[in-house]
Motif scaffolding. Structure first.
Motif, PDB file in Angstrom:
ATOM      1  N   PRO A 205      85.212 -75.390 149.728  1.00 22.65           N
ATOM      2  CA  PRO A 205      85.292 -75.270 148.456  1.00 22.65           C
ATOM      3  C   PRO A 205      86.181 -75.853 147.957  1.00 22.65           C
ATOM      4  O   PRO A 205      86.901 -77.149 148.556  1.00 22.65           O
ATOM      5  CB  PRO A 205      85.943 -74.081 148.547  1.00 22.65           C
ATOM      6  CG  PRO A 205      87.179 -74.288 149.380  1.00 22.65           C
ATOM      7  CD  PRO A 205      86.241 -74.748 150.937  1.00 22.65           C
ATOM      8  N   SER A 206      86.216 -76.115 146.796  1.00 22.17           N
ATOM      9  CA  SER A 206      86.042 -77.531 145.959  1.00 22.17           C
ATOM     10  C   SER A 206      87.530 -77.429 145.413  1.00 22.17           C
ATOM     11  O   SER A 206      87.975 -76.197 145.015  1.00 22.17           O
ATOM     12  CB  SER A 206      85.194 -77.953 144.764  1.00 22.17           C
ATOM     13  OG  SER A 206      85.147 -77.089 143.376  1.00 22.17           O
ATOM     14  N   VAL A 207      87.989 -77.597 145.258  1.00 18.12           N
ATOM     15  CA  VAL A 207      89.726 -78.398 144.420  1.00 18.12           C
ATOM     16  C   VAL A 207      89.492 -77.678 142.931  1.00 18.12           C
ATOM     17  O   VAL A 207      88.841 -77.904 142.225  1.00 18.12           O
ATOM     18  CB  VAL A 207      90.080 -80.047 144.379  1.00 18.12           C
ATOM     19  CG1 VAL A 207      91.714 -79.685 144.013  1.00 18.12           C
ATOM     20  CG2 VAL A 207      89.689 -80.397 145.645  1.00 18.12           C
ATOM     21  N   ASN A 208      90.506 -76.683 143.014  1.00 21.09           N
ATOM     22  CA  ASN A 208      90.927 -76.603 141.542  1.00 21.09           C
ATOM     23  C   ASN A 208      91.427 -77.017 140.286  1.00 21.09           C
ATOM     24  O   ASN A 208      92.477 -77.857 140.563  1.00 21.09           O
ATOM     25  CB  ASN A 208      92.289 -75.219 141.856  1.00 21.09           C
ATOM     26  CG  ASN A 208      92.657 -74.613 140.493  1.00 21.09           C
ATOM     27  OD1 ASN A 208      92.390 -74.790 139.605  1.00 21.09           O
ATOM     28  ND2 ASN A 208      93.157 -72.976 140.383  1.00 21.09           N
ATOM     29  N   PRO A 209      90.604 -77.611 139.398  1.00 19.11           N
ATOM     30  CA  PRO A 209      91.439 -79.122 138.363  1.00 19.11           C
ATOM     31  C   PRO A 209      92.515 -78.512 138.370  1.00 19.11           C
ATOM     32  O   PRO A 209      93.133 -79.370 138.204  1.00 19.11           O
ATOM     33  CB  PRO A 209      89.948 -78.094 137.080  1.00 19.11           C
ATOM     34  CG  PRO A 209      88.941 -77.411 137.614  1.00 19.11           C
ATOM     35  CD  PRO A 209      89.314 -76.796 138.988  1.00 19.11           C
ATOM     36  N   SER A 210      93.180 -77.798 137.643  1.00 20.78           N
ATOM     37  CA  SER A 210      94.094 -77.650 137.483  1.00 20.78           C
ATOM     38  C   SER A 210      95.314 -78.104 138.717  1.00 20.78           C
ATOM     39  O   SER A 210      96.452 -78.183 137.647  1.00 20.78           O
ATOM     40  CB  SER A 210      95.030 -76.268 136.963  1.00 20.78           C
ATOM     41  OG  SER A 210      95.090 -75.141 137.944  1.00 20.78           O
ATOM     42  N   LYS A 211      94.966 -78.591 139.986  1.00 21.89           N
ATOM     43  CA  LYS A 211      95.689 -79.043 140.680  1.00 21.89           C
ATOM     44  C   LYS A 211      95.488 -80.783 140.273  1.00 21.89           C
ATOM     45  O   LYS A 211      95.986 -80.993 141.641  1.00 21.89           O
ATOM     46  CB  LYS A 211      95.434 -78.160 142.148  1.00 21.89           C
ATOM     47  CG  LYS A 211      95.621 -77.017 142.573  1.00 21.89           C
ATOM     48  CD  LYS A 211      97.418 -76.393 142.428  1.00 21.89           C
ATOM     49  CE  LYS A 211      98.389 -77.103 143.059  1.00 21.89           C
ATOM     50  NZ  LYS A 211      99.712 -76.865 142.991  1.00 21.89           N
ATOM     51  N   ARG A 212      94.231 -80.798 140.169  1.00 21.72           N
ATOM     52  CA  ARG A 212      94.356 -82.402 139.892  1.00 21.72           C
ATOM     53  C   ARG A 212      95.130 -82.971 138.506  1.00 21.72           C
ATOM     54  O   ARG A 212      95.852 -81.801 137.756  1.00 21.72           O
ATOM     55  CB  ARG A 212      92.621 -82.485 139.759  1.00 21.72           C
ATOM     56  CG  ARG A 212      91.570 -82.251 140.450  1.00 21.72           C
ATOM     57  CD  ARG A 212      90.404 -82.740 139.580  1.00 21.72           C
ATOM     58  NE  ARG A 212      89.532 -82.396 141.160  1.00 21.72           N
ATOM     59  CZ  ARG A 212      89.084 -83.527 141.448  1.00 21.72           C
ATOM     60  NH1 ARG A 212      88.978 -84.133 141.360  1.00 21.72           N
ATOM     61  NH2 ARG A 212      87.694 -82.914 142.185  1.00 21.72           N
ATOM     62  N   VAL A 213      95.875 -84.272 139.452  1.00 22.38           N
ATOM     63  CA  VAL A 213      96.837 -85.219 138.191  1.00 22.38           C
ATOM     64  C   VAL A 213      95.605 -86.010 138.049  1.00 22.38           C
ATOM     65  O   VAL A 213      95.193 -86.468 138.214  1.00 22.38           O
ATOM     66  CB  VAL A 213      98.229 -85.760 139.083  1.00 22.38           C
ATOM     67  CG1 VAL A 213      99.031 -84.856 139.503  1.00 22.38           C
ATOM     68  CG2 VAL A 213      97.026 -86.303 140.348  1.00 22.38           C
TER      69      VAL A 213
ATOM     70  N   PHE B 227      95.683 -85.625 145.161  1.00 28.89           N
ATOM     71  CA  PHE B 227      96.614 -84.207 144.935  1.00 28.89           C
ATOM     72  C   PHE B 227      97.946 -84.455 144.296  1.00 28.89           C
ATOM     73  O   PHE B 227      98.605 -85.446 144.969  1.00 28.89           O
ATOM     74  CB  PHE B 227      97.217 -83.867 146.624  1.00 28.89           C
ATOM     75  CG  PHE B 227      95.306 -82.932 147.640  1.00 28.89           C
ATOM     76  CD1 PHE B 227      94.649 -82.132 146.854  1.00 28.89           C
ATOM     77  CD2 PHE B 227      94.329 -84.181 148.755  1.00 28.89           C
ATOM     78  CE1 PHE B 227      93.169 -81.750 147.435  1.00 28.89           C
ATOM     79  CE2 PHE B 227      93.455 -83.487 149.003  1.00 28.89           C
ATOM     80  CZ  PHE B 227      92.912 -82.280 148.514  1.00 28.89           C
ATOM     81  N   ASP B 228      98.073 -83.512 144.464  1.00 30.72           N
ATOM     82  CA  ASP B 228      99.847 -83.791 143.364  1.00 30.72           C
ATOM     83  C   ASP B 228     100.886 -83.434 144.504  1.00 30.72           C
ATOM     84  O   ASP B 228     102.201 -84.688 144.022  1.00 30.72           O
ATOM     85  CB  ASP B 228     100.384 -82.840 142.146  1.00 30.72           C
ATOM     86  CG  ASP B 228     100.433 -81.598 142.284  1.00 30.72           C
ATOM     87  OD1 ASP B 228      99.914 -80.988 143.616  1.00 30.72           O
ATOM     88  OD2 ASP B 228      99.918 -80.818 141.496  1.00 30.72           O
TER      89      ASP B 228
ATOM     90  N   GLU C 164      82.467 -85.335 144.243  1.00 31.78           N
ATOM     91  CA  GLU C 164      83.693 -84.875 143.365  1.00 31.78           C
ATOM     92  C   GLU C 164      84.538 -84.584 144.197  1.00 31.78           C
ATOM     93  O   GLU C 164      85.404 -83.956 143.631  1.00 31.78           O
ATOM     94  CB  GLU C 164      83.615 -83.184 142.744  1.00 31.78           C
ATOM     95  CG  GLU C 164      82.787 -83.735 141.173  1.00 31.78           C
ATOM     96  CD  GLU C 164      84.049 -83.473 140.194  1.00 31.78           C
ATOM     97  OE1 GLU C 164      84.587 -83.151 140.298  1.00 31.78           O
ATOM     98  OE2 GLU C 164      83.304 -84.604 139.950  1.00 31.78           O
TER      99      GLU C 164
END
Lengths: 437, 583
Positions: free
Chosen positions: A110-118, A280-281, A275
């Protein structure tokens, strides 16, 4: 007891159809034929008719070959044992080493949750002035090299990979010439980088379909390493071959083509791979650097065009050099304000002067009169091309900036450069150092 | 019969699943495909006999023939109520930060959360009393949300005149507490909560009438406001090749446009760009309200690697939220980036349905879908006499940067303004890269039309001269032609181009634009006498430098006035006289 199906109803292109029960979408199967074992992946379910793309190609398959479904989708083993290893597009070792089957992970997750990107903020230094000064590469960026066949894109890719400060390199080769594969292998070996590299290699001689899985394999492995805190650089060459393989399968499946035969979902397919680049933060990062060869040097061809909308910039490789026009790093603004006070100014002014040089060249070729200013521009342009653009130049960013000032000072008066007074005071080289020209 | 209606999977092709059902199904109803412990949301998009085709809003890996499908009987809907502002949703209105809290880095398949927090309490102040008569969409009370009084309205779907049969006193209530009871003409009572559901593909029409949009919407981008303006309640589109700055332009508009609320729909584009909004907006102050920009923003984000089918719903979700706030008498701006990705999602699905393809394999209904989306924009008169508006701006990503393709063409037919971005302008670093000669607008600017036309005429002349010079060189033009060329280039460089990195220049108020344009008009009108072209070029270079410095000063500040005086001196010729005297 797993059921074995021994009646293939249809073989068209590299896609076969069998009648089977309880098969899951995208499940993997093994086909035992006279040529040996091949993997196949379910790409359509229609009642009990199951269509599979055969990774090793359908040549030599017989209608009574045995198909066994494996009850899981395509997976790849993940552990530190991957390091230094070379696999093909199905994950089978091609370096003579043992095959790995511990800790299997699904590919194409699955793709990374945009709100977890920095927001990316670390520059990756490459030692190539055309990149470091003018279009900085940024950690977690997805960036591609646009080029035409015959350009040294693979050597450039290898050089960036070796000089970039990353923990790990994953190389995904699609439709690579065997020579190029050996080149990558030797280069990594010589620089002692093989021990922190993983390669998934599909060569031009291998079956087309196998190339489809290379990006997913490479990125799935990269993602796991990144989650474990590693800064990973993924190299994908050449993504045009990947797109062509997609085209081939979709046409075989009788999908309606959208543009020059490519499937309508080309954009989504490419985006799903690119994408995966992420920072990762609380863990590592994935930076994706890919090559897209442009058929006929045509940037509006569906593959480079769709890719351009997805990636965060491109290096445009032409005549063995990175062209300043057409090249772009969308993320450079995130990092070049924090390197050295003169970085942005040198970047802007040198390119603008170089643009002026190009139009002077044009004027000259049309036979128009050359003014003294034109003569200066010509001198400037030649030095710019020789000392900064040439791909053999290998200097750190700071030295490259100093060299930029030196070239400006040798040719122009300070006021002619249009650079702010405060920067001139700080950086303009002392006249004593000017060599007699 | 009890329990939900069900069906069985009989085929899987990409994100399309074919299902047989025994009972009945409804077109566009939501269904769930049950795969082991996961429930995957899907929508019915075609029915043929006892077979229904569903588009699945998730990855379809592992779905098997004979898997169960549950039909819900409801259209794809969103939750409307207080608490939407500042949120970040995916295309199906799942709150992304909340998903991240529960599931970590990755978007778990089949994980859905409600959009609004049911436990949060809101301070409700009633606006009606028992015995009052109201229509659907009329205000029953308000709750404070950020800087707005959020209206709690009579549900949009109730018919006719409604009697207020009950209303709670002022106090604090939860989202799903009943705050009012309404009796319809049939005598049926409806209890009203602060939350209502609304199907995304149906426009909200609880207003008196639509009004023609005429008032300019100030974006503070000079080239837009002056040459190709947008109207409050109007529509515009921004097509452009990659790298021309579509997204940057949309971000600038979302920051500076003079509206109450901005809904950003990031549809099928890069996740990195949304992240910039997510991290920037909570930090940036809105000069109008003093609060952060995030306080007036809702972000719908379905980026390119997220499930394709949800792209389509993401633009509808966004426009429905915009309409909802419009009903409260607010001006809402919806920015969709990019509508081409949505059109591509339609194309993908159409291909799987094996429909007869239209141009470039887009479905035949592409145009009507795009038209009905943009038609949801508008300025409306509400039942209380007030007005609200939804303005829609859509980015378009034409294949190969060629505007002749179906999505751009279908969009151009229905929008009121066209801001075409050009690769040449972007390559020359002339930002914003809107082509001033190709672009058009059907709306009126706040600057007088005849003045604007003069500016465009100069640009056209300058463009002709520059084409000519490529062939015959500078020496082949007359001094008059050359001065026109310099004027056009000057107008472009200091007025049409704007530096997004300069704190003053990045946004220009309407007052300032009108003020500066008057001076610009005088310059374009003025007849200059120059001894030669070098002198002319030097004059305009000086003027340009002054103007650029002027652009980065605060409007009507001391420095602004100083530089203005300098510009006027140069124009009146004093400076040139002084220079000659010195010699």
């Amino acid at each position: 007891m797993q059921k074995v199906y021994s009646q293939i109803l249809q073989i068209a292109g590299d896609v076969i159809t069998v009648e089977a029960e309880g098969v899951a979408y995208r499940e993997l199967a093994e086909i035992q034929s006279r040529r040996g074992m091949s993997m196949a992946q379910v790409i359509r379910l229609d009642g009990n008719r199951v269509s599979l793309q055969v990774l090793a190609g359908s040549r030599g398959l017989s209608t009574d070959d045995k198909v066994r479904f494996l009850k899981h989708p395509m997976r790849v083993s993940f552990s530190d044992n991957l390091l230094g290893r070379i696999f093909n597009g199905s994950g089978v070792p091609r370096d003579g080493g043992p095959s790995l089957d511990e800790n299997m992970i699904n590919i194409g997750g699955p793709s990374v949750n945009p709100s977890k990107r920095v927001v990316p903020r670390n520059m990756i230094r490459t030692g190539i002035p055309m990149i470091d000064i003018f279009n900085s590469l940024v950690e977690s960026q997805k960036l591609l090299i646009f080029s035409v066949a015959g350009e040294p894109y693979n050597p450039l890719l290898a050089r960036i990979a070796l000089q970039a400060e990353v923990d790990l390199i994953v190389l995904g080769g699609m439709g690579l010439k065997y020579d190029d594969f050996l080149f990558f292998k030797d280069t990594l070996e010589q620089h002692g980088s093989l021990s922190h590299s993983v390669m998934f290699i599909h060569t031009a001689a291998d079956p087309t379909v196998e190339c489809l899985l290379v990006p997913d394999m490479s990125l799935a492995v990269a993602e796991q390493f990144a989650l474990a805190g590693k800064r990973v650089l993924v190299l994908l060459t050449d993504m045009t071959n990947f797109a062509d393989a997609l085209k081939e399968v979709s046409i075989t499946m009788e999908q309606i083509p959208s543009n020059r035969g490519y499937p309508g979902d080309l954009y989504s397919q490419l985006a799903a791979r690119y994408e995966k680049a992420v920072d990762f933060d609380t863990a590592g990062s994935i930076t994706v650097l890919s090559v897209t060869t442009m058929p006929g040097d045509d940037v509006t061809h569906p593959v480079p065009d769709n890719t351009g909308y997805i990636t965060e910039g491109q290096f445009y490789l032409k005549n063995g050099r990175i062209e300043p026009f057409g090249s772009l790093s969308r993320l450079k603004q995130q990092v070049n304000g924090r390197t050295r006070g003169d970085h942005r100014t040198i970047m802007d002014r040198m390119i603008q002067l170089f643009a002026d040089y190009r139009s002077t060249l044009e004027k000259k070729s049309m036979g128009f009169e050359m003014s003294p200013w034109d003569d200066k521009l010509l001198k400037y342009g030649q030095r710019f091309e020789r000392e900064l653009m040439d791909l053999s130049v290998n200097i750190p960013l700071e030295a490259a900036l100093d060299l930029g000032w030196r070239i400006l000072a040798d040719i122009f008066e300070p006021a002619e450069t249009g650079i702010k007074e405060s920067l001139l005071k700080q950086f303009w080289p002392k006249p004593a150092a000017v060599p007699a020209s | 019969m009890s329990g939900p209606r069900t069906g069985q999977v009989i085929g899987v092709n990409g994100n399309m699943v074919a299902v047989v059902f025994s009972d009945r199904v409804m077109q566009n109803e939501v269904a769930y495909v049950i795969v082991g412990s996961e429930r995957l949301k899907a929508e019915v998009i075609r029915v043929k006999g006892k077979r229904a085709d569903l588009q699945v809003f998730e990855d379809t890996q592992d779905i098997r023939v004979h898997d169960t499908v549950e039909f819900t009987g409801e259209l794809l809907s969103v939750e409307l109520g207080p608490g939407l502002l500042t949120q970040v949703f995916d295309g199906l209105q799942n709150p992304l930060p909340e998903l991240a809290k529960q599931f970590g880095f990755f978007l778990q398949r089949g994980a859905y959360l409600t959009a609004l927090d049911a436990e949060q309490r809101w301070e409700f102040t009633p606006a009606v009393k028992v015995g009052d008569k109201v229509l659907a969409g009329e205000k029953l009370g308000t709750v404070p949300e950020k800087i707005f009084q959020h209206w709690i309205m009579a549900p949009f779907n109730l018919p006719g005149e409604l009697d207020v049969a009950g209303i709670v006193p002022k106090g604090s209530y939860k989202m799903k507490d009943t705050v009012a009871r309404l009796k319809d003409s049939q005598g049926k009572e409806h209890s009203v909560t602060m939350r209502q559901l609304w199907p995304v593909k149906v426009p909200i029409t609880a207003y008196v009438k639509k009004i023609k949009p005429t008032q300019p919407l100030v974006t503070q981008i000079r080239i837009i406001d002056t040459l190709v303006p947008v109207a409050v309640g109007g529509t515009f589109c921004t097509p452009g090749p990659f790298g021309a700055g579509k997204t940057v332009l949309q971000h600038l508009i979302s920051r500076h446009a003079d509206v109450d609320i901005v809904v950003v729909a990031a549809c099928g584009e890069r996740a990195g760009e949304v992240v910039e909004l997510l991290k920037e907006f909570p930090e940036l102050k809105d000069p109008k309200t003093g609060q952060t920009l995030m306080d007036r923003t809702v972000i719908i984000c379905n980026t390119s690697s997220m499930p394709v089918a949800a792209r389509e719903s993401s633009v509808y979700t966004a426009v429905t939220l915009a309409e909802y706030y419009r009903q409260m008498g607010l001006n809402v701006l919806l920015l969709a980036d990019s509508t081409s990705r949505w059109a591509q999602a339609m194309r993908e699905m159409s291909g799987r349905l094996e429909e007869i393809p239209g141009e470039e394999a887009f479905p035949a209904y592409l145009e009507t879908r795009i038209a009905s989306f943009y038609e949801r924009a508008g300025l409306v008169q509400l039942h209380n006499g007030g007005r609200g508006s939804v303005t829609i701006g859509g980015a378009v990503s034409p294949a190969g940067g060629n505007f002749e393709e179906p999505v751009t063409q279908a969009t151009l037919k229905v929008v009121g303004a066209f801001h075409g971005l050009s690769r040449d302008r972007a390559n020359a670093r002339r930002y914003p890269a809107i082509d001033p000669l190709d672009s058009w607008s059907k709306y009126q600017s706040f600057i007088d039309g005849s003045k604007v036309r003069k500016g465009v005429a100069i640009l056209r002349k300058a463009n002709n001269v520059s084409q000519m010079m490529k062939v015959i060189g500078e020496e082949g033009t007359t001094i008059e032609e050359f001065v026109d060329y310099l004027k056009g280039e000057f107008f472009d460089a200091v007025y049409l181009q704007q530096n997004a990195f300069d704190p003053q220049d990045e946004a220009t108020s309407a007052d300032r634009q009108a003020y500066v344009f008057d001076i610009m008009e005088a310059i374009l009108d003025q007849r200059f006498e120059f001894p030669d072209k070098t002198e002319a070029r030097r004059f305009f270079q000086d003027l340009r430098q002054k103007f650029l410095n002027w652009n980065s000063t605060a409007f009507q500040g001391d420095e602004f006035k100083n530089i203005e005086a300098g510009i006027k001196r140069q124009l009146s010729g004093d400076e040139r006289l002084q220079a000659t005297e010195k010699k």
